[in-house]
Design an enzyme around this catalytic site. Sequence first.
Site, PDB file in Angstrom:
ATOM      1  N   GLU A 238      -7.450  -7.568   4.783  1.00 63.19           N
ATOM      2  CA  GLU A 238      -7.931  -6.258   5.238  1.00 63.19           C
ATOM      3  C   GLU A 238      -7.132  -5.142   4.590  1.00 63.19           C
ATOM      4  OE1 GLU A 238      -7.988  -2.620   7.780  1.00 63.19           O
ATOM      5  OE2 GLU A 238      -6.278  -3.889   7.252  1.00 63.19           O
TER       6      GLU A 238
ATOM      7  N   HIS B 268      -7.385  -8.647  11.808  1.00 59.69           N
ATOM      8  CA  HIS B 268      -6.969  -9.165  10.498  1.00 59.69           C
ATOM      9  C   HIS B 268      -5.591  -9.796  10.601  1.00 59.69           C
ATOM     10  CE1 HIS B 268      -4.232  -5.748   9.548  1.00 59.69           C
ATOM     11  NE2 HIS B 268      -5.163  -4.961  10.062  1.00 59.69           N
TER      12      HIS B 268
ATOM     13  N   ASP C  99      -3.525 -10.406   7.924  1.00 54.01           N
ATOM     14  CA  ASP C  99      -2.579 -10.005   6.888  1.00 54.01           C
ATOM     15  C   ASP C  99      -1.812  -8.752   7.291  1.00 54.01           C
ATOM     16  OD1 ASP C  99      -5.123  -8.662   6.562  1.00 54.01           O
ATOM     17  OD2 ASP C  99      -4.378  -7.840   4.674  1.00 54.01           O
TER      18      ASP C  99
ATOM     19  N   HIS D 189       2.688  -0.040   9.334  1.00 55.38           N
ATOM     20  CA  HIS D 189       3.148   0.009   7.940  1.00 55.38           C
ATOM     21  C   HIS D 189       4.569   0.563   7.799  1.00 55.38           C
ATOM     22  CE1 HIS D 189      -1.282   0.171   6.267  1.00 55.38           C
ATOM     23  NE2 HIS D 189      -1.117  -0.733   7.241  1.00 55.38           N
TER      24      HIS D 189
END
Length: 384
Positions: free
Chosen positions: A137, A73, A75, A358
Site C-alpha cells: 500500500e 495493509h 506493509d 511514518h
Amino acid sequence: MSDLQRAKAILGDLIGFASISSESNLDIIGYCARHLEAAGARVEVLRDPMGRKANLWATLGPEGDGGLVLSGHSDVVPVANQNWSSDPFVMREEDGKLFGRGACDMKGFIACCLAKAEELAMIAHHQPIHFAFTHDEEIGCFGARALTEVLAQRGLRPRLCVIGEPTEMQVIEGNKGCCEYSVTFSGLEGHSSAPERGVNAVEYAARYIGRLLDLRSDLVARAPDGSRFDPPWTTLNVGRLEGGVAHNVIANHAVLDWEFRPVSMEDMSFVKTEVAGYVETLLGEMRRTHPNASITTETIGEVAGLEPMPENAARDLVFGLTGRNEASCVPFSTEAGLFQALGTDVVICGPGSIAQAHKPDEFVSLDQMQTCLSMFDRLISDRS
C-alpha cells in the site's frame, strides 16, 4: 485475558515483523492466516507474480456476494535515517502508548481484527465477514489493486468495507487519490560552449516542471464547489530532479519524480491529458536536434480516491457502531477507492492518528485500541 491484552500481544507480534515495503511480507501474512484459520475462517494467501509478496483474503460465514470487509495493509514505511528512541521493530509500552513501526499505520487495526476474529465468527451466519490484508500500500496500493481485480474476476462484490487507516476512530467518507510518476529525459551531451548542438535533458525537465506548476494554478481554479477536502483542490508536488554530470557539460540525462492527488476522476483525466500533450511538444523540439531523444514516463501508481456518496451504508453502519454522526474527508490516499470501484460502500475508520504515521517513535494509544475493540463489540452485540 482481556480483549485489550490480547490485541496488545498480537500487535507486539505484528510489529516484530519488519514488513517494510521493499521486503517480503510473507511471514506477517502467514501469522495472520494462522490466527484466522484458528477462528474458523477460510483463508487464501494470494501471492504476487514474484512470489515474495502476498495478500490475505479470509472469510467467516457463507460464500457469495454481500457481507463486510475489514481491510488493512501489512506493509510499513522504512525506518532508515530516523531517530527512534528504541528498536522500531520491538513494541515498547510507555504512558499508555504502544510504540513501534506500523503501530498505528496500520497494524493496530489488524491486531484488533485478529483479537476479535473468534467472536466475529459467531455472527457471520447469514452474511460473510471478510478480512483483506494487503501488500505494498505504501508504494502504490499494488496489493489492493491485485486483490480487487481477483474479486472482480470472481464476480464477488462485498456490500460494505471498513478500511482501518488511523483516523482516531473518526468516520471518514472521502479521500484524495494519488498518482505518482518517474519521468526520464534522454538528450544529447556536448560542450556547454555550444548549447545549440546538444539536447539538454535537465533544461527540458525544468520546462516540464514549469508546465506542472502552471497546472497547479489551474487545479486551484478547478476546485469543486463545496469541496470538503483540505485543501479543496487537487494538489501537485515535484519531489525530485536529478541529472547532469558537470557545470560545463550539456546534460544528456535527467530523472524527475512527481505526483498529484486528485479530488475527482475528472481532475485525474485533466492532468494526464495536459501533461501528455506537453510531452509531445517537448519531444518535437528535442528531436529536431537529436532524433533519438526521448521522454519516458514510468507510472509508479495511480489510485483513485474515495468519492463521498450521498448514500453509504458502510458509513451509516460505523456511525451506529461508534456513536458518531459526522463524517469527514482527508487529503491522504488509501486503498478505499479500489474497493469502491467494485460497487462496495466504503468507509475509513481506525485507531491511531495519521499525525504519528511514518514518523520515528510511531505509536497507537491503548485508549484508541480499546475504542476500536468496542466498535467490534457493538457490531457483535447488534448482530447476535
